[in-house]
Design a protein around this motif. Structure first.
Motif, PDB file in Angstrom:
ATOM      1  N   THR A   1       4.100 -13.830   3.018  1.00  0.00           N
ATOM      2  CA  THR A   1       3.821 -12.726   3.926  1.00  0.00           C
ATOM      3  C   THR A   1       2.547 -12.032   3.473  1.00  0.00           C
ATOM      4  OG1 THR A   1       6.158 -12.354   4.411  1.00  0.00           O
ATOM      5  CG2 THR A   1       4.641 -10.516   4.822  1.00  0.00           C
TER       6      THR A   1
ATOM      7  N   ARG B   1      -5.314  -7.592   4.171  1.00  0.00           N
ATOM      8  CA  ARG B   1      -6.232  -8.581   4.725  1.00  0.00           C
ATOM      9  C   ARG B   1      -7.674  -8.097   4.610  1.00  0.00           C
ATOM     10  NH1 ARG B   1      -3.035 -11.643   8.538  1.00  0.00           N
ATOM     11  NH2 ARG B   1      -0.970 -10.686   8.817  1.00  0.00           N
TER      12      ARG B   1
ATOM     13  N   SER C   1       2.530  -0.952   6.515  1.00  0.00           N
ATOM     14  CA  SER C   1       1.165  -1.356   6.869  1.00  0.00           C
ATOM     15  C   SER C   1       0.339  -1.781   5.658  1.00  0.00           C
ATOM     16  CB  SER C   1       0.448  -0.221   7.607  1.00  0.00           C
ATOM     17  OG  SER C   1       0.355   0.942   6.798  1.00  0.00           O
TER      18      SER C   1
ATOM     19  N   GLU D   1      -3.484  -0.594   9.125  1.00  0.00           N
ATOM     20  CA  GLU D   1      -2.703  -1.124  10.240  1.00  0.00           C
ATOM     21  C   GLU D   1      -2.661  -2.639  10.113  1.00  0.00           C
ATOM     22  OE1 GLU D   1      -2.180  -0.570  15.069  1.00  0.00           O
ATOM     23  OE2 GLU D   1      -3.877   0.333  14.023  1.00  0.00           O
ATOM     24  N   HIS D   2      -1.450  -3.162   9.993  1.00  0.00           N
ATOM     25  CA  HIS D   2      -1.254  -4.605   9.834  1.00  0.00           C
ATOM     26  C   HIS D   2      -2.091  -5.161   8.686  1.00  0.00           C
ATOM     27  CE1 HIS D   2       1.000  -4.456  13.528  1.00  0.00           C
ATOM     28  NE2 HIS D   2      -0.048  -4.061  14.219  1.00  0.00           N
TER      29      HIS D   2
END
Length: 226
Positions: A23, A27, A47, A212-213
């Motif tokens: 996971t 990023r 997040s 976010e993400h």
């Protein structure tokens, strides 16, 4: 001139997900922290805020990318000397009193002569004098978090990383607590990064980082910080 304390370049972090896969939590994150910075790290739960704080503070290492601490010296000197942490979950040592928890970083760094005096000063600063001899099990969640912040400040670090430090405080107490923290840090050059869901806290910081993400966006605010 501001000193660059931490630089992250293209960092990513992933973890095994229990099904032979992985996971991704962070990023391609790029960011830097300068001395005196006041940064609110916001974003929904899950997040990547806590993971980013841990990597910035050297508690975790990125899966890819690079993290450096040019203004803090070698990795082995980061903690407890130059980086103070306030964790989201209770982190006080259960066998130590509140005063002993605060003085612990100074003792670990070999600054025994001033440890007790500094602990007493910080207890007074945060209005917690009556808790000096209390064990963590005798403290409320909010009291424990204030002791944890005092502990993070005790040794005079260059950077404080705080994960939801007001999460267990009501809104009025949270603002009074933050008043005390910002006042204590004024004119010290100590940088502060706070992961928070509290918009009133975030609005008082000069810079907002939004997760976010697993991706990070940076915004410098011209007003709202105090």
């Amino acid at each position: 001139m501001d000193e660059t304390l931490v630089v992250a370049s293209g960092i990513g972090r992933d973890f095994p997900d229990g099904t032979a896969g992985r996971t991704t939590v962070l990023r391609d994150v790029d960011c830097a922290i300068n001395s005196g910075a006041r940064i609110a790290l916001v974003g929904p739960s899950g997040s990547g805020k806590t993971t980013l704080l841990h990597i910035l503070g050297g508690l975790d290492r990125p899966t890819n990318g690079q993290i450096e601490w040019p203004g803090l010296g070698p990795f082995e000197d980061l903690r407890p000397r130059w980086i103070g942490f306030v964790f989201q979950s209770p982190s006080l040592f259960p066998a130590l009193t509140a005063a002993q928890n605060i003085s612990l970083p100074m003792i670990l760094a070999g600054e025994l002569s001033s440890a007790d005096r500094t602990a007493a000063l910080l207890l007074d600063t945060f209005g917690l004098d009556e808790l000096a001899d209390k064990l963590p099990e005798e403290l409320s969640g909010g009291q424990a978090q204030r002791i944890a912040m005092a502990r993070a400040l005790a040794i005079g670090p260059k950077l404080i990383l705080a994960d939801e430090p007001t999460g267990q405080l009501d809104s009025v107490t949270a603002q009074l607590f933050f008043d005390t923290v910002l006042s204590h840090l004024e004119n010290t050059g100590i940088a502060l990064v706070v992961a928070t869901h509290d918009e009133a806290v975030a609005a008082r910081m000069a810079t907002r980082w939004t997760m976010e993400h697993g991706r990070l966006t940076l915004q410098s605010l011209q007003t709202g910080a105090s």
